[in-house]
Scaffold this motif. Structure first.
Motif, short mmCIF file in Angstrom:
data_model
loop_
_atom_site.label_atom_id
_atom_site.label_comp_id
_atom_site.label_asym_id
_atom_site.label_seq_id
_atom_site.Cartn_x
_atom_site.Cartn_y
_atom_site.Cartn_z
N LYS A 92 -37.29 -45.29 -52.38
CA LYS A 92 -37.67 -44.83 -53.72
C LYS A 92 -37.86 -46.03 -54.64
CE LYS A 92 -35.45 -43.61 -57.43
NZ LYS A 92 -36.46 -44.06 -58.42
N PRO A 93 -39.11 -46.23 -55.11
CA PRO A 93 -39.31 -47.29 -56.11
C PRO A 93 -38.79 -46.80 -57.46
CG PRO A 93 -41.40 -46.17 -55.62
CD PRO A 93 -40.35 -45.51 -54.77
N ALA A 94 -38.64 -47.73 -58.41
CA ALA A 94 -38.26 -47.33 -59.77
C ALA A 94 -39.41 -46.53 -60.39
CB ALA A 94 -37.95 -48.57 -60.60
N LYS A 153 -37.80 -39.58 -59.58
CA LYS A 153 -36.74 -39.93 -60.53
C LYS A 153 -35.45 -40.28 -59.79
CE LYS A 153 -38.22 -37.12 -64.39
NZ LYS A 153 -38.00 -35.92 -65.18
N GLY A 154 -34.67 -41.16 -60.41
CA GLY A 154 -33.37 -41.48 -59.86
C GLY A 154 -32.49 -40.24 -59.76
N GLU A 163 -30.66 -39.43 -56.21
CA GLU A 163 -29.40 -38.69 -55.97
C GLU A 163 -29.45 -37.93 -54.65
OE1 GLU A 163 -27.73 -36.41 -59.16
OE2 GLU A 163 -27.82 -38.13 -60.53
N PHE A 206 -28.74 -49.86 -52.30
CA PHE A 206 -29.12 -49.72 -53.71
C PHE A 206 -29.17 -51.06 -54.42
CE2 PHE A 206 -27.67 -49.57 -58.14
CZ PHE A 206 -28.63 -48.72 -58.70
N SER A 243 -28.59 -51.27 -61.65
CA SER A 243 -27.53 -51.56 -62.61
C SER A 243 -26.16 -51.27 -62.02
CB SER A 243 -27.74 -50.71 -63.87
OG SER A 243 -27.72 -49.34 -63.51
N VAL A 294 -25.11 -47.45 -62.44
CA VAL A 294 -25.65 -46.50 -61.46
C VAL A 294 -25.08 -46.81 -60.07
CG1 VAL A 294 -27.74 -45.61 -60.36
CG2 VAL A 294 -27.73 -46.06 -62.80
N GLU A 299 -26.49 -54.07 -54.67
CA GLU A 299 -26.87 -55.35 -55.31
C GLU A 299 -27.02 -55.03 -56.79
OE1 GLU A 299 -26.88 -58.11 -53.83
OE2 GLU A 299 -27.31 -57.74 -51.71
N LEU A 333 -22.91 -63.13 -59.29
CA LEU A 333 -24.07 -63.09 -58.39
C LEU A 333 -24.59 -64.48 -58.05
CD1 LEU A 333 -25.81 -61.25 -56.77
CD2 LEU A 333 -27.36 -61.03 -58.69
P1 NAD Z 1 -31.16 -48.67 -62.63
O1 NAD Z 1 -29.80 -48.72 -62.09
O2 NAD Z 1 -31.39 -47.88 -63.85
O3 NAD Z 1 -32.20 -48.11 -61.57
C1 NAD Z 1 -32.33 -48.65 -60.29
C2 NAD Z 1 -32.90 -47.61 -59.36
O4 NAD Z 1 -31.95 -46.55 -59.21
C3 NAD Z 1 -34.18 -46.96 -59.85
O5 NAD Z 1 -35.04 -46.69 -58.75
C4 NAD Z 1 -33.68 -45.65 -60.44
O6 NAD Z 1 -34.64 -44.63 -60.43
C5 NAD Z 1 -32.55 -45.31 -59.50
N1 NAD Z 1 -31.53 -44.42 -60.06
C6 NAD Z 1 -31.21 -44.23 -61.36
N2 NAD Z 1 -30.24 -43.32 -61.47
C7 NAD Z 1 -29.91 -42.93 -60.22
C8 NAD Z 1 -28.96 -42.02 -59.67
N3 NAD Z 1 -28.14 -41.33 -60.46
N4 NAD Z 1 -28.90 -41.89 -58.33
C9 NAD Z 1 -29.70 -42.60 -57.52
N5 NAD Z 1 -30.63 -43.46 -57.98
C10 NAD Z 1 -30.74 -43.63 -59.31
O7 NAD Z 1 -31.57 -50.20 -62.81
P2 NAD Z 1 -32.93 -50.79 -63.35
O8 NAD Z 1 -32.86 -50.64 -64.83
O9 NAD Z 1 -34.10 -50.25 -62.63
O10 NAD Z 1 -32.80 -52.31 -62.89
C11 NAD Z 1 -32.13 -53.26 -63.64
C12 NAD Z 1 -30.76 -53.56 -63.07
O11 NAD Z 1 -30.84 -53.91 -61.70
C13 NAD Z 1 -30.10 -54.74 -63.72
O12 NAD Z 1 -28.77 -54.43 -64.05
C14 NAD Z 1 -30.14 -55.82 -62.67
O13 NAD Z 1 -29.17 -56.80 -62.77
C15 NAD Z 1 -30.05 -55.06 -61.42
N6 NAD Z 1 -30.60 -55.83 -60.30
C16 NAD Z 1 -29.76 -56.38 -59.39
C17 NAD Z 1 -30.25 -57.11 -58.33
C18 NAD Z 1 -29.36 -57.71 -57.28
O14 NAD Z 1 -29.85 -58.06 -56.25
N7 NAD Z 1 -28.08 -57.84 -57.51
C19 NAD Z 1 -31.61 -57.30 -58.21
C20 NAD Z 1 -32.44 -56.73 -59.15
C21 NAD Z 1 -31.91 -55.98 -60.19
#
Ligand code: NAD
Length: 453
Positions: free
Chosen positions: A154-156, A186-187, A192, A205, A208, A211, A229, A384
């Motif tokens: 699932k992409p964002a 959607k996430g 989910e 995953f 953030s 999540v 991650e 990290l």
């Molecule tokens: P996000 O957590 O909002 O979303 C990430 C993904 O999870 C999206 O595809 C989203 O649709 C999905 N998602 C959202 N709610 C969900 C749920 N309840 N169940 C399952 N999936 C769900 O994060 P974001 O805003 O897209 O990305 C930014 C964050 O990602 C930042 O905090 C950043 O540090 C982190 N990040 C970490 C790494 C790493 O390797 N450590 C790399 C890139 C980004």
């Protein structure tokens, strides 16, 4: 059918509509991935390797198309986007060597022989954030496929275009239908469902920390495997004995690359007090010279924020905080732009110092000695990445061992290399991606004893 309008962040203009999968559609695609699993698991190692190399070649043939898609969808600079598409190709080539090398062990035992096998899990789900849509997808789906799993990804919501194209290219390369399925959605629906669906054996995953915690809780219900991650608040530690000119010239790129929307962003700079003034003077020059221009221009070094929401969130961190200096920002465009911004502080409690801003903002703080630097660097829930600038080899080693972080670089801000492990300490994550062992993380290790009599 619900759809999402993809927006070009550099101009705020709509690009295209993408259909979002419903719960029923998600279930059907997970079931199809499960049906594809036995045949994919049984593909001979050499043949699976050949298919992954073929996938790499098809990605390579579409490199420019994928890069342009990312510039339009995500506002990535053209240079970065080309690197990112090339990274997917390279990761495919690297792990195309894994199927024939998924070695088990033979362990000495009395009365027979003991063997271990790395067996694929089944359907693996990859959830990708918006900040690096191509590389982060590849770091998950490629080793998972190489180890014999089928994958749903699932992409964002904000950035689905390159993932959708990669799904099509996989079929063009000859991967059987159902082996690699991209499910935009959607996430709260598709993401989910990956967590709750009993046929999904592992969730990988990136996103953030908030999540990520939710996903880990959800996976606990089925003791489902999970890799996380998550966020970061990494420190760039500059000692007075370092090449200060190099440290200051490179520091902006270590935090403002991808407009600071990088989990590895070195968003805290710690500078030894005796070099503080010289460093700041040079940093100001370097930040002022950054090319913050249309990301489609090959000379662009920094593009826009991904969305108005993300820009507003970053601006929220800056309200009430005085910027010491800022870099350039384009005018006369409706895109989601912010200038690179430098804040000076000696207060470790302010949000700009403590929280992952995820935008082009860096906080700079002086320190006195090595112990002080390590204490300040570790004073965060994240772990990290990070950088250490010094000419003293002993100090470089001591500090690299003392900083609680998964990925450190000395006299460099090295980005992620696909052939070395990547992942976080503390609340930056769980498990590791990339490197030689990544396929094993998508397997169960089975032990078999065969009696000789
Ligand atoms: P996000 O957590 O909002 O979303 C990430 C993904 O999870 C999206 O595809 C989203 O649709 C999905 N998602 C959202 N709610 C969900 C749920 N309840 N169940 C399952 N999936 C769900 O994060 P974001 O805003 O897209 O990305 C930014 C964050 O990602 C930042 O905090 C950043 O540090 C982190 N990040 C970490 C790494 C790493 O390797 N450590 C790399 C890139 C980004």
């Amino acid at each position: 059918m619900s759809t999402y309008t993809v927006i070009n962040p550099a101009t705020a203009s709509p690009v295209t509509e993408v259909a979002l999968a419903s719960l029923d559609e998600t279930d059907a695609l997970i079931e199809r991935a499960q049906e594809a699993f036995p045949a994919w698991r049984d593909v001979a190692p050499g043949e699976r390797a050949r298919l992954l190399r073929s996938f790499a070649a098809v990605v390579d043939a579409h490199l420019e198309e994928l890069a342009q898609l990312e510039v339009t969808n995500s506002g990535h600079t053209l240079g970065n986007a080309r690197w990112e598409a090339g990274n997917v190709r390279d990761v495919l080539n690297y792990y195309s060597a894994a199927p024939e090398r998924l070695f088990g062990r033979q362990i000495p035992v009395a009365g027979g022989i003991d063997l271990t096998f790395h067996e694929p899990l089944g359907v693996v789900a990859i959830i990708v954030p918006w900040n690096f849509p191509m590389p982060i997808a590849g770091w998950g789906f490629v080793p998972a496929l190489a180890a014999g799993n089928t994958v749903v990804l699932k992409p964002a919501e904000l950035t689905p275009l390159t993932a959708i194209r990669l799904g099509e290219l996989a079929l063009e390369a000859g991967l059987p239908p159902g082996v690699f399925t991209v499910i935009p959605g959607k996430g709260s629906v598709v993401g989910e469902r990956f967590v709750t669906h009993p046929l999904v054996q592992k969730v990988c995953f990136t996103g953030s920390t908030e999540v990520g915690k939710q996903i880990m809780r959800g996976c606990a219900d089925q003791v489902k495997k999970v890799t996380l991650e998550l966020g970061g608040k990494s420190a760039n530690i500059v000692f007075a004995d370092a090449d200060i000119a190099k440290a200051a010239a490179t520091a902006p790129y270590a935090v403002f690359d991808n407009a600071g929307q990088d989990c590895c962003a070195r968003s805290r700079i710690l500078v030894q007090r005796s070099a503080y003034d010289e460093f700041l003077g040079r940093l100001e020059t370097a930040v002022g010279a950054m090319k913050v221009i249309d990301p489609a221009d090959p000379a662009s070094e920094m593009g826009p924020m991904i969305s108005a929401k993300q820009r507003d969130s970053v601006e929220g961190y800056l309200s009430g905080v005085e910027a010491a200096f800022t870099g350039p920002v384009p005018t006369g465009t409706d895109g989601f732009w912010l200038p690179p911004t430098v804040v000076l502080t000696e207060d470790t409690t302010i949000p700009v110092w403590r929280e992952e801003v995820f935008g082009p903002v860096v906080a700079v703080m002086p320190f006195d000695d090595e112990d002080d630097a390590v204490r300040l660097a570790n004073d965060t829930e994240y772990g990290l990445s990070g950088s250490i600038f010094t000419r003293d080899l002993g100090r470089a080693l001591r500090v690299a061992r003392a900083v609680e972080s998964g990925n450190l670089s000395v006299n460099s801000h090295s980005s992620v290399r696909y052939w070395t492990p990547f992942g976080g300490y503390k609340q930056s994550g769980l498990g590791r991606e990339l490197g030689p062992d990544a396929p094993n993380a998508f397997t169960e290790e089975k032990n078999v004893f065969i009696a000789q009599d």
